[in-house]
Scaffold this active site. Structure first.
Site, PDB file in Angstrom:
ATOM      1  N   LYS A  40       0.687  -1.647   0.100  1.00 13.37           N
ATOM      2  CA  LYS A  40       0.084  -0.058  -0.019  1.00 13.37           C
ATOM      3  C   LYS A  40       1.295   1.309   0.378  1.00 13.37           C
ATOM      4  CE  LYS A  40      -3.784   2.215   2.477  1.00 13.37           C
ATOM      5  NZ  LYS A  40      -5.376   1.523   3.583  1.00 13.37           N
ATOM      6  N   SER A  79      -9.506   1.901   2.711  1.00 17.78           N
ATOM      7  CA  SER A  79      -9.112   2.481   1.711  1.00 17.78           C
ATOM      8  C   SER A  79      -8.192   1.445   1.832  1.00 17.78           C
ATOM      9  CB  SER A  79      -7.918   3.601   2.723  1.00 17.78           C
ATOM     10  OG  SER A  79      -7.020   2.940   3.903  1.00 17.78           O
ATOM     11  N   SER A 122      -9.957  -0.914   6.639  1.00 19.30           N
ATOM     12  CA  SER A 122      -9.234  -0.887   5.854  1.00 19.30           C
ATOM     13  C   SER A 122      -8.417  -1.813   5.030  1.00 19.30           C
ATOM     14  CB  SER A 122      -8.771   0.610   5.804  1.00 19.30           C
ATOM     15  OG  SER A 122      -9.084   2.034   5.518  1.00 19.30           O
TER      16      SER A 122
END
Lengths: 488, 96
Positions: free
Chosen positions: A82, A157, A181
């Site tokens: 990420k 997210s 997330s």
């Protein structure tokens, strides 16, 4: 043999160990897959194919540890990180114009651990800007599309991570979870995602959103892969003062598939109006499957659950307003130079460097912490947090783990909730309680609604990752949802 | 709860985010919606409940004070927007 990119991490690892494929073959296959589908999916912010191939060549000579001859569990296997997690000298943008040009001087501890096992980095994952969102639509660069239906969001997210794993681009991804997330995008993309106990995985090098909640965790195609990746990233780290010294079990060998005698709690407050009926049906059916495997099921109650959402958002936004104060255009990141004074420069830097949702959240957190409002909002939320923790403590006297939906609905259409923050936040209602309490939770695929994947969430007490993984594993062995892949 | 234009401007000044006139109305509306969500906590009786700042169960963490290298100067300066003589250059903090 199935196409290489459709295999799980464990399956590829076996091929590598038997030398039926080389790390370069695997990396090339992943890069081809990215070439084929990335235009439609948009799971990456940056891809570095040359670096991936270099890492694969290096891994080829060192699949086994020096001395012991033991294989490195993750050697030669391509993954995505990420973009909120620092990678030395490589783009780490947090999906924000604020950090578009930022190149960290160091690797996050979790990344360093993967690299020391000769893992292969394909690139950095798309996400909501500064991890603030539940759909990956607030990324400053581009949205990510759900591989099961390209018109829908992948969740967020860590939407890029879940989408890349579902689409066969990466074998696994590291995400970060503040209020869901990792788990929510895993649920919406039909993959496995685990948020560890707070402090189990070092946060060193994870760009801070809400420091009392943030945790790094794995996103994988099945539970065995999740156990393997988790085993590689846990551990105390002197660079993170909130990192805990806990025993580091081998989560893979803990997968016995035996859930006989385990007590599973079904919290009444998670099955109420607002949950999609097919989502509820899939989760209830999954509970019956686990019961059939020998677990016992008890209905339990967690009365403060409806207030967890407000509690979470007050805490997360208050912490974000403090954490993001560092973006002032002086030391690093976007800097608005055309200003008469230093303060005008700071205001313009933040006005143009941050996107709308990030600015709203900083403003709300600032408000909740400001004179006259601190007691009513921030302090109140800290007290509700105590209640939520006490209820979990009590309920874990009655059962070993809780089974709930991960998200109230399957993936929603792109654009549907983008301009309605409260509606977007409501999608996090089942994931935020475990975040507020700092306890672990995993999302495992358990069926479909409207042709879209549904995840069940298994929540346990502090440091119960082994139990959660084993429950998920037992469920997977009895079902086939985790073997399904999205249409090409 | 509705938040006024002046309050929005006050918050924006506190967190040093520039806002334009035409953003104000939308900000008022959206911030107010979220504050309504926040206020649902008023329904919970917490008069006897202590606050929990942190989800971990941590004691104060101490370590021995050993000298170690810090990040190399070049790697810190590499991300700075403006540099002069190996230092980060910023506008004057104290005026006049």
């Amino acid at each position: 043999m199935a196409t290489l990119h459709d295999l799980t991490l464990m399956e590829v690892r076996q091929l590598l160990e038997r030398r039926e494929v080389s790390p370069a073959d695997v990396a090339e296959s992943s890069l081809r897959r990215i070439d084929d589908v990335e235009q439609q999916v948009g799971a990456f912010i940056s891809v570095d194919g040359d670096l991936a191939l270099q890492m694969a060549h290096r891994a080829a000579g060192s699949l086994k540890k020096d001395g012991t001859g033991e294989p490195f569990p993750l050697a030669g296997i391509p993954m995505q990180i990420k973009d909120s997690i620092c990678t030395r000298d490589l783009p780490t943008t947090c999906a924000s114009h604020m950090l578009e040009q930022f190149r960290p001087g160091y690797d996050a501890t979790a990344v360093a651990k993967l690299f020391s096992e000769r893992a292969i980095l394909l690139g950095k994952g798309n996400m909501d800007e500064f991890a603030m969102g539940s759909s990956t639509e607030t990324s400053a660069f581009h949205p990510t599309h759900n591989p099961w239906d390209l018109e829908r969001v992948p969740g967020g997210s860590s939407g890029g991570g879940a989408a890349s794993v579902a689409a066969g681009e990466a074998y696994y991804a590291l995400g970060s979870d503040t209020g869901g997330s990792i788990r929510q995008p895993a649920s919406l993309c039909g993959v496995v995602g685990l948020k560890p106990t707070y402090g189990l995985v070092s946060r060193y090098g994870l760009i801070a959103f809400a420091s009392s909640l943030d945790q790094i965790g794995p996103i994988t195609r099945d539970v065995s892969d999740c156990a393997l990746v988790l085993s590689s990233i846990v551990g105390h780290d002197s660079m993170d003062s909130t990192s805990i010294s806990a025993p580091e079990p081998d989560y893979v060998s803990g997968l016995t598939q035996d859930v006989r005698g385990l007590r599973l709690g079904v919290p009444r407050e998670y099955f109420v109006d607002g949950v999609d009926s097919k989502v509820e049906g899939a989760v209830r059916e999954a509970i019956r499957v686990l019961e059939g495997l020998g677990a016992s099921v008890v209905e339990v109650t967690l009365p403060t659950t409806p207030y967890a959402l407000a509690c979470y958002y007050i805490l997360a936004l208050s912490e974000c307003s403090a954490n993001l104060a560092r973006y002032d255009g002086a030391k690093f990141g976007y800097s608005h130079q055309e200003a008469a004074t230093i303060w005008e420069g700071v205001e313009k830097t933040r006005q143009f460097g941050f996107g709308e949702e990030v600015k709203r959240r900083i403003m709300l957190g600032t408000f909740a912490l400001s004179t006259g409002y601190y007691d009513a909002y921030y302090l109140k939320a800290l007290r509700v947090r105590t209640l939520i923790r006490q209820e979990f403590d009590r309920v874990f006297q009655e059962c070993d783990a809780l089974v709930t939906p991960t998200a109230p609905t399957p993936a929603f259409p792109l654009g549907e909730r983008k301009d309605d923050p409260v509606r977007m936040y409501l999608g996090d209602i089942y994931t935020v309680p475990a975040s507020v309490a700092g306890i672990p939770a995993i999302s495992v695929p358990c069926g479909f609604s409207q042709g879209l994947p549904v995840g069940m969430q298994i929540i346990g007490p502090s440091l119960s990752e082994g139990t959660l993984l084993n429950i998920g594993y037992a469920y997977e062995q009895a079902t086939t949802w985790h073997k399904l892949r999205p249409p090409q | 709860m509705s938040i006024s234009r002046e309050e929005v401007l006050h918050i924006a000044a506190l967190c040093r985010i520039g806002v334009t006139e035409d953003e104000l109305e939308a900000l008022q509306e959206k911030l107010s919606q979220v504050l309504d969500l926040f206020r649902t906590l008023d329904e919970v009786d917490t008069s006897q409940i202590p606050p929990t700042e942190h989800s971990g169960s941590l004691e104060s963490v101490m370590r021995s004070d050993e000298a170690a290298d810090s990040a190399p100067r070049e790697s810190v300066l590499a991300n700075a927007p403006a540099i002069e003589n190996d230092l980060i250059r910023v506008k004057a903090v104290l005026e006049g």
